[in-house]
Design an enzyme around this catalytic site. Structure first.
Site, mmCIF file in Angstrom:
data_model
loop_
_atom_site.group_PDB
_atom_site.id
_atom_site.type_symbol
_atom_site.label_atom_id
_atom_site.label_comp_id
_atom_site.label_asym_id
_atom_site.label_seq_id
_atom_site.Cartn_x
_atom_site.Cartn_y
_atom_site.Cartn_z
ATOM 1 N N HIS A 72 0.839 -1.190 0.000
ATOM 2 C CA HIS A 72 0.000 0.000 0.000
ATOM 3 C C HIS A 72 0.874 1.239 0.000
ATOM 4 C CE1 HIS A 72 -4.037 -1.798 1.635
ATOM 5 N NE2 HIS A 72 -3.559 -2.446 0.594
ATOM 6 N N TYR A 200 -9.744 5.174 7.196
ATOM 7 C CA TYR A 200 -9.928 5.534 8.602
ATOM 8 C C TYR A 200 -10.998 6.620 8.650
ATOM 9 C CZ TYR A 200 -5.486 3.258 9.891
ATOM 10 O OH TYR A 200 -4.472 2.356 10.124
ATOM 11 N N LYS A 296 0.990 -0.329 15.120
ATOM 12 C CA LYS A 296 2.369 -0.379 15.597
ATOM 13 C C LYS A 296 2.725 -1.597 16.447
ATOM 14 C CE LYS A 296 3.487 3.046 13.370
ATOM 15 N NZ LYS A 296 3.968 2.563 12.089
ATOM 16 N N TYR A 384 3.602 6.558 10.213
ATOM 17 C CA TYR A 384 2.771 5.423 9.809
ATOM 18 C C TYR A 384 3.606 4.339 9.127
ATOM 19 C CZ TYR A 384 -1.524 3.028 8.429
ATOM 20 O OH TYR A 384 -2.536 2.107 8.290
#
Length: 389
Positions: A72, A200, A296, A384
């Site tokens: 991605h 999101y 994470k 990210y």
């Protein structure tokens, strides 16, 4: 039994650490209280940073992820009825990979089996002992008999509820924790993802996330009350609620279907300091937990394994204790940055019961700023895709 490193826990942290140690010529044994099938049955994270994939390659367990994982380049933030794309690759030069934690665990298990390394599953009463001396050991019960492993070091990779951290004298450890006032209701379904990248969504009804495990298997989440139970959420109710919380285009294109797994996960931020106690080290969820909003958890387990394996290689190859002496500080520096980022993402995207209408307006202002500022987008993207380690 005698080994150099006794690893408690056969999740991703323990398995990756074991493979890294093996590649450095350091003998190790893994002790796990559950069965291999139970470990593989855990439905967990599914997003890998480039650094995590690189470590899998290093230990010979990355080929299937390279074949089947989905790369991605960006993510989408949805608010105010519209989606806004963050192009992470353009901003950082890096990507992330969608590849389930269950698959990572299986690949590491297979690599360990192929290397002929010892893993003891269904070990009861696992206990780390004498780790504050030069002669640590681990005892456990298997098939009714008590066994003991003598070792140079113990690695506690047995998760938040494991025995490793619980064995430390409370006066020697400091913990930091925030429990969030909501959970994530998640379902897994044999349906195509609604978008080729993660969505999101910040909505007045609560947070939602559209993600996937493959091009034919989707994972979706909605924010829910901690008092909710999965029985209160039949599939139809879940899909209807998800559609309310995402933009109209996504709602129109969403393919629904029966859930094949459904669960509610509470959200918390947790850190234990330090991550070393004599000759025992903590790694992964045994030392820290982050809300899944920033993706994470698994990646921090991987960086912990990298730091610890590198430190132990330095100890054995160079006869230097510098690496193990600095392991805790090195790992925690990255952990706290991930805790901050995960907290920030969670705070920006979820509905909080105590912030009221002003909190909701501040969230929208924050989202608008992030999506209109190059500097803010770059900061989000850098965190990210994963800070370097």
């Amino acid at each position: 039994m005698r080994t150099k490193v006794a690893i408690i826990g056969a999740g991703p942290a323990g398995l990756l650490l074991g493979q890294l140690l093996e590649s450095y010529g350091i003998d190790n044994v893994i002790i796990e209280r559950q069965s291999a099938d139970y470990v593989l049955g855990r439905i967990r994270a599914g997003l890998l940073e480039e650094g995590t994939v690189r470590l899998l390659d290093e230990v010979g367990a990355g080929s299937r992820a390279r074949r089947e994982g989905l790369l991605h380049d960006g993510i989408e933030l949805a608010f105010g009825g519209a989606r806004h794309r963050i192009d992470m690759k353009a901003l950082t030069g890096k990507t992330v990979m969608i590849y389930g934690q269950t698959e990572v665990t299986l690949d590491l298990m297979n690599a360990r089996k192929a290397a002929g390394l010892t893993t003891v599953y269904q070990a009861a009463d696992v206990t780390p002992l004498d780790f504050d001396t030069d002669h640590p050991r681990v005892t456990y019960v298997k098939d009714g008999a008590t066994h003991e492993i003598e070792c140079d070091f113990i690695a506690g990779c047995d998760g938040f509820h494991g025995i490793s951290r619980a064995s430390v004298n409370p006066t020697a450890i400091e913990t930091f924790e925030r429990v969030y006032p909501f959970g994530w209701l998640g379902i897994l379904s044999e349906t195509p993802p609604v978008s080729h990248e993660l969505i999101y969504s910040n909505h007045a009804r609560g947070f939602a996330l559209c993600t996937m495990r493959s091009m034919h298997r989707s994972r979706h989440y909605v924010q829910c009350s901690l008092d909710d139970h999965v029985d209160q959420w039949p599939d139809d109710r879940f899909w209807d609620e998800l559609k309310r919380r995402i933009d109209q285009k996504a709602a129109d294109e969403l393919v629904t279907g029966p859930s094949i797994e459904k669960s509610i996960a509470p959200l918390r931020s947790f850190v234990a300091e330090p991550m070393r106690f004599g000759r025992m080290f903590l790694a992964g969820d045994a030392a820290h937990i982050v809300p899944p909003t920033g993706a994470k958890g698994l990646n921090l387990a991987a960086s912990d394994a990298h730091y610890l394996a590198t430190a132990l290689r330095e100890y054995y190859d160079e006869k230097s204790s510098a690496g193990i002496d600095h392991y805790s500080a090195t790992a925690l520096a990255r952990v706290w940055k991930a805790v901050r980022f995960s907290w920030w993402m969670t705070s920006m995207l979820h509905k909080f019961p105590d912030t009221g209408t002003i909190g909701a307006r501040i969230q929208l202002a924050e989202l608008d700023y992030v999506c209109s500022s190059q500097a803010a987008m770059t900061s989000l993207a850098e965190n990210y895709v994963g800070l370097p380690f």
